[in-house]
Design a protein around this motif. Sequence first.
Motif, PDB file in Angstrom:
ATOM      1  N   UNK A 189       0.798  -1.209   0.000  1.00  0.00           N
ATOM      2  CA  UNK A 189       0.000   0.000   0.000  1.00  0.00           C
ATOM      3  C   UNK A 189       0.835   1.264   0.000  1.00  0.00           C
ATOM      4  N   UNK A 190       0.240   2.363   0.469  1.00  0.00           N
ATOM      5  CA  UNK A 190       0.958   3.630   0.514  1.00  0.00           C
ATOM      6  C   UNK A 190       0.589   4.397   1.774  1.00  0.00           C
ATOM      7  N   UNK A 191       1.179   5.565   1.954  1.00  0.00           N
ATOM      8  CA  UNK A 191       0.939   6.322   3.184  1.00  0.00           C
ATOM      9  C   UNK A 191      -0.518   6.746   3.327  1.00  0.00           C
ATOM     10  N   UNK A 192      -1.227   6.898   2.208  1.00  0.00           N
ATOM     11  CA  UNK A 192      -2.628   7.293   2.272  1.00  0.00           C
ATOM     12  C   UNK A 192      -3.493   6.296   3.010  1.00  0.00           C
ATOM     13  N   UNK A 193      -3.117   5.009   2.943  1.00  0.00           N
ATOM     14  CA  UNK A 193      -3.883   3.976   3.632  1.00  0.00           C
ATOM     15  C   UNK A 193      -3.740   4.076   5.149  1.00  0.00           C
ATOM     16  N   UNK A 194      -2.722   4.809   5.615  1.00  0.00           N
ATOM     17  CA  UNK A 194      -2.470   4.895   7.066  1.00  0.00           C
ATOM     18  C   UNK A 194      -2.922   6.215   7.672  1.00  0.00           C
ATOM     19  N   UNK A 195      -3.619   7.036   6.904  1.00  0.00           N
ATOM     20  CA  UNK A 195      -4.043   8.341   7.416  1.00  0.00           C
ATOM     21  C   UNK A 195      -4.927   8.224   8.664  1.00  0.00           C
ATOM     22  N   UNK A 196      -5.853   7.252   8.733  1.00  0.00           N
ATOM     23  CA  UNK A 196      -6.643   7.139   9.971  1.00  0.00           C
ATOM     24  C   UNK A 196      -5.777   6.948  11.211  1.00  0.00           C
ATOM     25  N   UNK A 197      -4.652   6.247  11.070  1.00  0.00           N
ATOM     26  CA  UNK A 197      -3.747   6.067  12.209  1.00  0.00           C
ATOM     27  C   UNK A 197      -3.073   7.387  12.557  1.00  0.00           C
ATOM     28  N   UNK A 198      -2.674   8.128  11.532  1.00  0.00           N
ATOM     29  CA  UNK A 198      -2.074   9.443  11.764  1.00  0.00           C
ATOM     30  C   UNK A 198      -3.064  10.353  12.465  1.00  0.00           C
ATOM     31  N   UNK A 199      -4.348  10.200  12.120  1.00  0.00           N
ATOM     32  CA  UNK A 199      -5.381  11.013  12.732  1.00  0.00           C
ATOM     33  C   UNK A 199      -5.487  10.772  14.228  1.00  0.00           C
ATOM     34  N   UNK A 200      -5.255   9.537  14.653  1.00  0.00           N
ATOM     35  CA  UNK A 200      -5.305   9.227  16.088  1.00  0.00           C
ATOM     36  C   UNK A 200      -4.148   9.910  16.811  1.00  0.00           C
ATOM     37  N   UNK A 201      -2.963   9.830  16.233  1.00  0.00           N
ATOM     38  CA  UNK A 201      -1.811  10.527  16.825  1.00  0.00           C
ATOM     39  C   UNK A 201      -2.067  12.035  16.884  1.00  0.00           C
ATOM     40  N   UNK A 202      -2.651  12.559  15.818  1.00  0.00           N
ATOM     41  CA  UNK A 202      -2.841  14.001  15.698  1.00  0.00           C
ATOM     42  C   UNK A 202      -3.954  14.509  16.609  1.00  0.00           C
TER      43      UNK A 202
ATOM     44  N   UNK B 253      -5.184  -1.241  22.226  1.00  0.00           N
ATOM     45  CA  UNK B 253      -3.988  -0.878  21.445  1.00  0.00           C
ATOM     46  C   UNK B 253      -3.657   0.599  21.597  1.00  0.00           C
ATOM     47  N   UNK B 254      -4.637   1.446  21.279  1.00  0.00           N
ATOM     48  CA  UNK B 254      -4.346   2.883  21.274  1.00  0.00           C
ATOM     49  C   UNK B 254      -4.251   3.450  22.685  1.00  0.00           C
ATOM     50  N   UNK B 255      -4.862   2.795  23.627  1.00  0.00           N
ATOM     51  CA  UNK B 255      -4.683   3.224  25.018  1.00  0.00           C
ATOM     52  C   UNK B 255      -3.242   2.985  25.447  1.00  0.00           C
ATOM     53  N   UNK B 256      -2.688   1.840  25.029  1.00  0.00           N
ATOM     54  CA  UNK B 256      -1.292   1.531  25.350  1.00  0.00           C
ATOM     55  C   UNK B 256      -0.362   2.555  24.712  1.00  0.00           C
ATOM     56  N   UNK B 257      -0.653   2.912  23.458  1.00  0.00           N
ATOM     57  CA  UNK B 257       0.173   3.900  22.760  1.00  0.00           C
ATOM     58  C   UNK B 257       0.042   5.263  23.433  1.00  0.00           C
ATOM     59  N   UNK B 258      -1.188   5.648  23.749  1.00  0.00           N
ATOM     60  CA  UNK B 258      -1.430   6.951  24.367  1.00  0.00           C
ATOM     61  C   UNK B 258      -0.746   7.063  25.724  1.00  0.00           C
TER      62      UNK B 258
END
Length: 350
Positions: free
Chosen positions: A118-131, A315-320
Amino acid sequence: MSGFFPSLETFAKGTLATAATLSTLGVGLAYYGQNYLIYPSAFPPGSRTDVAAPSDFELPYENLELKTPDEVVLRCYLLPQRKDAGAGEAFLDIPAAMSEDEFIASRPTVIMFHGNGGNLGHRIPLAGIFFKRMRCNVLMMCYRGYGHSEGSPSEKGLRIDAQTGLDYLTTHPILKQTNIILYGQSIGGAVAIDLASRNASKITALILENTFTSLPSLVPHALPALGPLAFLCHQKWDSAAKIPLIPPTTPVLMLSGARDDLVPREHMRALWEAVARRGEKRTAGGVEYKVGLERARYVEFEGGGHNDTCTQPGYWSAVSDFIASLGSVSQKEKEKEKETPAGLARSSSL
């Protein structure tokens, strides 16, 4: 009738010659064509032409073109923070007098290194969580040969790409003031480990998901038919050898899917053991002490596969939680330094 059939000797020679030719061809394809297997940048179809933008997900961003030292143009996305981006989970009491630039500088910056498809566009939802949720600045890297970036992917090339992204941040007038966190999924984890091993003083922390010890050790499982030819794999990505080069004071979060059918969890566990060994007991000046282990964490998700571990509960709670803990790293570092033999020596001399 016998004239119409080859003798057994002729047949045997012909069979051996064919087998030898096919074997040679197979070895050649395995050696020279492995980049197409390792870096399937055109899969799924349209990945080199159809690249989503953060604005499609209502995220503010900048198109960022980075030129590497070998003259390859990488077309990446930069998502710098904004005061009005929303509170998210990381509640922030932002002083009214704080400027946008000051706010950006006060937040961590995550460099995202994606997997090999894939490409970076497929990962935008993940970037949105960080942002949005963690209020991080985000640099979404697009490797050479992926998305709209130029060039062809290779281990050497991706290492250059990663360094180019880091160099951009460390020379940026605002972002150079931020804590830099590397987030890598699958082969992106190998890219992150390699980059951190070569830039220890510039990296604040690593977050690694479903990555492997090395590519040659992964081949027999990921591509069983090519298992006997694993020794021909010239794309090494030897993360197991590079983990020890990352200081024990660098926090590491490891996220593993127990049902990963591409990268067996044994790879993540082996890397975890390498990370944990950074915290082995050390002796200096006759005093024994232990460093590093408290800065590392391993989380395994029982329902996580190779591509959906990031969707698992917790998952995202652990990251946060991990990113939130980095805010006090500088102070903890000072306190920890006092506990080392060198720190104790300085204290006793005062």
